[in-house]
Motif scaffolding. Structure first.
Motif, PDB file in Angstrom:
ATOM      1  N   GLY A 121     -16.434  27.526  42.904  1.00  0.00           N
ATOM      2  CA  GLY A 121     -16.761  28.312  41.724  1.00  0.00           C
ATOM      3  C   GLY A 121     -17.483  29.598  42.084  1.00  0.00           C
ATOM      4  O   GLY A 121     -17.254  30.645  41.483  1.00  0.00           O
ATOM      5  N   SER A 154     -16.140  33.279  41.377  1.00  0.00           N
ATOM      6  CA  SER A 154     -16.977  34.237  40.650  1.00  0.00           C
ATOM      7  C   SER A 154     -17.116  35.538  41.429  1.00  0.00           C
ATOM      8  O   SER A 154     -17.046  36.626  40.856  1.00  0.00           O
ATOM      9  CB  SER A 154     -18.362  33.647  40.400  1.00  0.00           C
ATOM     10  OG  SER A 154     -18.252  32.482  39.607  1.00  0.00           O
ATOM     11  N   VAL A 171     -15.944  39.135  40.034  1.00  0.00           N
ATOM     12  CA  VAL A 171     -16.905  40.232  39.956  1.00  0.00           C
ATOM     13  C   VAL A 171     -16.426  41.413  40.791  1.00  0.00           C
ATOM     14  O   VAL A 171     -16.517  42.566  40.359  1.00  0.00           O
ATOM     15  CB  VAL A 171     -18.299  39.760  40.423  1.00  0.00           C
ATOM     16  CG1 VAL A 171     -19.245  40.947  40.595  1.00  0.00           C
ATOM     17  CG2 VAL A 171     -18.866  38.763  39.420  1.00  0.00           C
TER      18      VAL A 171
END
Length: 46
Positions: free
Chosen positions: A7, A11, A15
Motif C-alpha cells: 500500500g 501510494s 503521489v
C-alpha cells in the motif's frame, strides 16, 4: 506487513504521478504566459 508495504508503494506511485502531472501542467501554463523570447529557457531545461 507485506500488505501495508504494498500500500505504501502504491501510494508513492500515485503521489509521484500526481506531482508529475501538476508540475507538467504548471510548466505548460507558465510557458503559455511567457513571451516568445522566453521559450529558449524552457528548451534548455528539457
Amino acid at each position: 506487513m507485506k500488505s501495508s508495504q504494498g500500500g505504501v508503494k502504491l501510494s508513492l506511485v500515485v503521489v509521484s504521478i500526481i506531482v508529475l502531472g501538476v508540475s507538467a501542467w504548471l510548466n505548460q501554463a507558465s510557458a503559455d504566459q511567457l513571451p516568445q523570447s522566453g521559450n529558449a529557457q524552457s528548451t534548455q531545461s528539457e
